[in-house]
Scaffold this motif. Structure first.
Motif, PDB file in Angstrom:
ATOM      1  N   HIS A 271      45.068  45.870  45.751  1.00  0.00           N
ATOM      2  CA  HIS A 271      43.772  46.550  45.784  1.00  0.00           C
ATOM      3  C   HIS A 271      43.369  46.838  47.226  1.00  0.00           C
ATOM      4  O   HIS A 271      43.429  45.952  48.086  1.00  0.00           O
ATOM      5  CB  HIS A 271      42.714  45.700  45.073  1.00  0.00           C
ATOM      6  CG  HIS A 271      42.871  45.720  43.580  1.00  0.00           C
ATOM      7  ND1 HIS A 271      42.637  44.630  42.779  1.00  0.00           N
ATOM      8  CD2 HIS A 271      43.258  46.742  42.755  1.00  0.00           C
ATOM      9  CE1 HIS A 271      42.859  44.982  41.509  1.00  0.00           C
ATOM     10  NE2 HIS A 271      43.246  46.240  41.478  1.00  0.00           N
TER      11      HIS A 271
ATOM     12  N   GLU B 156      40.956  44.810  49.447  1.00  0.00           N
ATOM     13  CA  GLU B 156      41.305  43.393  49.516  1.00  0.00           C
ATOM     14  C   GLU B 156      42.371  43.181  50.603  1.00  0.00           C
ATOM     15  O   GLU B 156      43.208  42.288  50.534  1.00  0.00           O
ATOM     16  CB  GLU B 156      41.779  42.937  48.125  1.00  0.00           C
ATOM     17  CG  GLU B 156      40.678  43.153  47.081  1.00  0.00           C
ATOM     18  CD  GLU B 156      41.103  42.891  45.637  1.00  0.00           C
ATOM     19  OE1 GLU B 156      42.202  42.347  45.423  1.00  0.00           O
ATOM     20  OE2 GLU B 156      40.327  43.236  44.736  1.00  0.00           O
TER      21      GLU B 156
ATOM     22  N   LYS C  89      39.293  50.374  45.451  1.00  0.00           N
ATOM     23  CA  LYS C  89      40.389  49.443  45.127  1.00  0.00           C
ATOM     24  C   LYS C  89      41.695  50.181  44.796  1.00  0.00           C
ATOM     25  O   LYS C  89      42.782  49.628  44.905  1.00  0.00           O
ATOM     26  CB  LYS C  89      40.022  48.602  43.891  1.00  0.00           C
ATOM     27  CG  LYS C  89      38.877  47.634  44.123  1.00  0.00           C
ATOM     28  CD  LYS C  89      38.444  46.969  42.831  1.00  0.00           C
ATOM     29  CE  LYS C  89      39.392  45.868  42.399  1.00  0.00           C
ATOM     30  NZ  LYS C  89      38.901  45.147  41.201  1.00  0.00           N
TER      31      LYS C  89
ATOM     32  N   HIS D  30      44.781  38.416  45.599  1.00  0.00           N
ATOM     33  CA  HIS D  30      43.649  39.344  45.519  1.00  0.00           C
ATOM     34  C   HIS D  30      42.444  38.650  46.147  1.00  0.00           C
ATOM     35  O   HIS D  30      42.522  37.492  46.548  1.00  0.00           O
ATOM     36  CB  HIS D  30      43.342  39.665  44.048  1.00  0.00           C
ATOM     37  CG  HIS D  30      44.373  40.536  43.380  1.00  0.00           C
ATOM     38  ND1 HIS D  30      44.120  41.820  42.997  1.00  0.00           N
ATOM     39  CD2 HIS D  30      45.674  40.290  43.045  1.00  0.00           C
ATOM     40  CE1 HIS D  30      45.200  42.338  42.438  1.00  0.00           C
ATOM     41  NE2 HIS D  30      46.168  41.427  42.457  1.00  0.00           N
ATOM     42  N   THR D  31      41.307  39.366  46.237  1.00  0.00           N
ATOM     43  CA  THR D  31      40.030  38.723  46.526  1.00  0.00           C
ATOM     44  C   THR D  31      39.056  39.219  45.457  1.00  0.00           C
ATOM     45  O   THR D  31      39.210  40.330  44.952  1.00  0.00           O
ATOM     46  CB  THR D  31      39.489  39.102  47.923  1.00  0.00           C
ATOM     47  OG1 THR D  31      39.373  40.531  48.027  1.00  0.00           O
ATOM     48  CG2 THR D  31      40.392  38.577  49.037  1.00  0.00           C
TER      49      THR D  31
HETATM   50 ZN   LIG Z   1      42.251  42.674  43.271  1.00  0.00          ZN
END
Ligand SMILES: [Zn+2]
Length: 393
Positions: free
Chosen positions: A158, A161, A239, A302-303
């Motif tokens: 993403h 991120e 994203k 991810h975040t």
């Molecule tokens: Zn993500």
């Protein structure tokens, strides 16, 4: 660093001279890795040459004999140098600090710089593209080690991120330092991990998206991406890839379900699963890599949320629950078995291979997480990284 080889000098000799494990020097000098002709040049991993100016009365021999290093190593590095006062020679310098600077706005250009620095310092780490983004940027894979176990990490599926890429690259650098300094990782000799495990790292799955978030629209795409972004020129909420497809909604694991129920139904900054599974080159590259690599476990960074997901439709193996408990203990992150979501990379991996797959949501806050979160995230997830490469699965 690269030095000239003396007639009759073997790689084992050089390993002894530079106090390195023979495997590392061997792997650093496979055909095609070293600059210069194989047979005449030798790559010494974990070292660089530091210039030293000879003073009055000094020679290469006298400096070599006064240096704490084996004088043969210094002579090797200065073959053919006359060494009169005022001239410069090279002294071996062991690289003891990271060459990667992850705590920065981690763009594809920064990644390229760090990959070059890493492979120059540690030529046994191999980098190659697994495919190219919509805009033709390489999607790099870094491979370290030669064992039977194959563990894969990735980051920046993403766009906003991107902090995950810097974190992952610093973790890799920590492992490389431990290897050359003969240290332990999670209570295991780093070299034994190198021998038993092949680590695959794709530090930035979505380079076009990351560039959009950090540097704005590329030439010729301004109108298109601003349109998808509802007219906004602030791309911090983006994203997707540059075509407005969410790459972690692209995998053939109930993709149709996600397609049916997901808003939006057209390209957008997030969540649009595309018009078909694996329609995007970045997702396709990850699927092809996974199919040919035979990974034993995959971990996607991810975040945000300080939690992670470790199941998919009950198809995860029993060992996933044990690994999840350890990951949670080591990071303080909450282990969540399943969420109501499909078509993600780890969903597809678990469905297809019935092996452990994890989506880890690093840090807490609003994406993109600020760099002030970097050190805490690094501390929290380094146990997960070490446990994963050190033999959990
Ligand atoms: Zn993500």
């Amino acid at each position: 660093m690269i030095i000239g080889r003396l007639p009759g000098g073997s790689l084992a000799d050089y390993a002894r001279l530079f106090r390195l494990q023979p495997e590392l020097i061997q792997k650093s000098n496979e055909p095609g890795l070293c600059v210069g002709e194989v047979g005449e040049k030798v790559c010494i991993p974990g070292y660089s040459g530091k210039p030293y100016r000879l003073k009055e009365g000094e020679t290469v021999d006298s400096v070599a004999s006064n240096c704490h290093f084996d004088s043969k190593a210094i002579k090797l590095m200065n073959q053919g140098v006359q060494g009169h006062p005022g001239s410069s020679i090279l002294l071996p310098y062991r690289v003891e600090s990271p060459v990667v600077i992850g705590r920065t706005e981690y763009s594809p250009a920064i990644l390229a710089r760090d990959l070059e620095a890493l492979t120059e310092t540690y030529p046994f780490a191999k980098v190659s593209p697994i495919g190219y983004s919509v805009l033709g940027k390489p999607i790099w894979e870094l491979k370290i080690g030669s064992g039977e176990r194959k563990i894969h990490f990735n980051a920046s599926f993403h766009a906003n991120e991107w902090i995950t890429s810097g974190i992952l690259m610093e973790l890799v650098n920590m492992y490389l330092l431990a290897l050359c300094e003969n240290q332990s990782v999670f209570g295991k000799e780093a070299l034994s991990i190198f021998e038993s495990t092949e680590l695959s790292v794709v530090p930035m799955v979505n380079p076009d998206g990351v560039d959009l978030v950090l540097n704005g629209p590329p030439a010729g795409f301004g109108e298109a991406v601003t349109g998808m972004n509802g007219g906004r020129t602030d791309f911090s909420g983006w994203k997707a890839n540059i075509r407005g497809v969410d790459l972690n909604n692209q995998f053939p694991a109930n993709w149709e379900v996600e397609k049916e129920r997901k808003e939006p139904q057209s390209p957008a900054p997030r969540d649009f699963p595309g018009t078909a599974p694996l329609s995007e080159p970045e997702a396709l590259a990850m699927a092809r890599l996974t199919e040919k690599s035979g990974f034993d476990a995959v971990i996607a960074f991810h975040t945000q949320g300080e939690e992670f997901y470790w199941g998919y439709g009950g198809r995860e193996p029993a060992v996933s629950s044990y690994i999840a408990a350890e990951f949670s203990r080591l990071s303080g992150y909450r282990a969540v078995r399943t969420i109501d979501s499909h078509a993600g990379f780890k969903d597809w991996f678990i469905q297809e291979y019935r092996r452990p797959g994890f989506t880890i949501e690093l840090g807490k806050g609003i994406n993109p997480l600020p760099l002030s979160c970097f050190n805490k995230i690094y501390r929290d997830v380094s146990g997960i990284f070490q446990f994963a490469i050190g033999g959990c699965c």
